[in-house]
Design a protein around this motif. Structure first.
Motif, PDB file in Angstrom:
ATOM      1  N   LEU A   8       0.851  -1.186   0.000  1.00  0.00           N
ATOM      2  CA  LEU A   8       0.000   0.000   0.000  1.00  0.00           C
ATOM      3  C   LEU A   8       0.884   1.233   0.000  1.00  0.00           C
ATOM      4  N   HIS A   9       0.308   2.350  -0.393  1.00  0.00           N
ATOM      5  CA  HIS A   9       0.997   3.639  -0.381  1.00  0.00           C
ATOM      6  C   HIS A   9       0.201   4.588   0.505  1.00  0.00           C
ATOM      7  N   ALA A  10       0.902   5.429   1.226  1.00  0.00           N
ATOM      8  CA  ALA A  10       0.252   6.455   2.044  1.00  0.00           C
ATOM      9  C   ALA A  10       0.762   7.818   1.580  1.00  0.00           C
ATOM     10  N   ILE A  11      -0.160   8.782   1.499  1.00  0.00           N
ATOM     11  CA  ILE A  11       0.166  10.112   1.006  1.00  0.00           C
ATOM     12  C   ILE A  11      -0.242  11.131   2.069  1.00  0.00           C
ATOM     13  N   SER A  12       0.692  11.926   2.505  1.00  0.00           N
ATOM     14  CA  SER A  12       0.417  12.940   3.520  1.00  0.00           C
ATOM     15  C   SER A  12      -0.191  14.198   2.898  1.00  0.00           C
ATOM     16  N   ALA A  13      -1.108  14.808   3.626  1.00  0.00           N
ATOM     17  CA  ALA A  13      -1.655  16.108   3.205  1.00  0.00           C
ATOM     18  C   ALA A  13      -0.694  17.240   3.553  1.00  0.00           C
ATOM     19  N   ASP A  14       0.298  16.958   4.389  1.00  0.00           N
ATOM     20  CA  ASP A  14       1.268  17.956   4.841  1.00  0.00           C
ATOM     21  C   ASP A  14       2.403  18.080   3.823  1.00  0.00           C
ATOM     22  N   THR A  15       2.175  18.883   2.799  1.00  0.00           N
ATOM     23  CA  THR A  15       3.182  19.017   1.743  1.00  0.00           C
ATOM     24  C   THR A  15       4.347  19.924   2.142  1.00  0.00           C
ATOM     25  N   ILE A  38      -1.706   8.182   6.654  1.00  0.00           N
ATOM     26  CA  ILE A  38      -1.517   7.043   7.555  1.00  0.00           C
ATOM     27  C   ILE A  38      -2.740   6.816   8.440  1.00  0.00           C
ATOM     28  N   ALA A  39      -3.339   7.884   8.955  1.00  0.00           N
ATOM     29  CA  ALA A  39      -4.547   7.725   9.779  1.00  0.00           C
ATOM     30  C   ALA A  39      -5.659   7.060   8.971  1.00  0.00           C
ATOM     31  N   GLY A  40      -5.817   7.475   7.714  1.00  0.00           N
ATOM     32  CA  GLY A  40      -6.824   6.868   6.850  1.00  0.00           C
ATOM     33  C   GLY A  40      -6.514   5.413   6.539  1.00  0.00           C
TER      34      GLY A  40
END
Length: 120
Positions: A8-15, A38-40
Motif C-alpha cells: 500500500l501507499h500512504a500520502i500525507s496532506a502535509d506538503t 496514515i490515519a486513513g
C-alpha cells in the motif's frame, strides 16, 4: 488468521513537511485524486480486519524521499513495515542502501541478491 496487506501507499496532506517531488516530475493521478494518509490507512485496515501492512514508498509522489514511510513505521511498528526507494543509478546508491538499512525500523531490503526483512 492474520491478514497482511503486502503493498500500500500512504500520502500525507502535509506538503510542507513531505513535499511533492515525484520521479519524472509528474505526480501519479491516483495519488492526486485518492490520497490516503496514515490515519486513513489505519482506519481502512481496521474496517477490513487487516492486522499489518507493508507501506511502499510512493515514488510517484515523493521520489526517493522516504521520510513519510519512515514516520509511518516509527509511529506504528506493530502495524507497519516499510519498503524504501533509492536512486539505483546515483553514484551514492550503495550509501543510500546502507543508510536505509541502518534505520532500526525494519525496512525490508534487497541487495546483493539477499533478502533481509523484519518478520511481520
Amino acid at each position: 488468521m492474520i491478514i497482511v496487506d503486502t503493498h500500500l501507499h500512504a500520502i500525507s496532506a502535509d506538503t510542507a513537511t513531505y513535499p511533492i517531488a515525484p520521479i519524472g516530475g509528474h505526480q501519479s493521478a491516483w495519488s492526486r485524486e485518492r490520497p490516503v494518509d496514515i490515519a486513513g490507512v489505519l482506519r481502512a485496515m481496521d474496517a477490513a480486519g487487516i492486522a499489518k501492512a507493508v507501506v511502499v514508498q510512493a515514488s510517484t509522489v515523493y521520489g526517493h524521499d522516504n521520510r513519510y514511510v519512515v514516520a509511518a513505521v516509527r509511529a506504528h511498528p506493530d502495524r507497519f513495515v516499510g519498503v524504501y526507494s533509492i536512486d539505483a543509478l546515483a553514484a551514492d546508491s550503495i550509501a543510500q542502501i546502507d543508510r536505509c538499512r541502518a534505520r532500526p525500523i525494519g525496512f525490508p531490503s534487497f541487495y546483493h541478491g539477499q533478502h533481509h526483512a523484519r518478520p511481520i
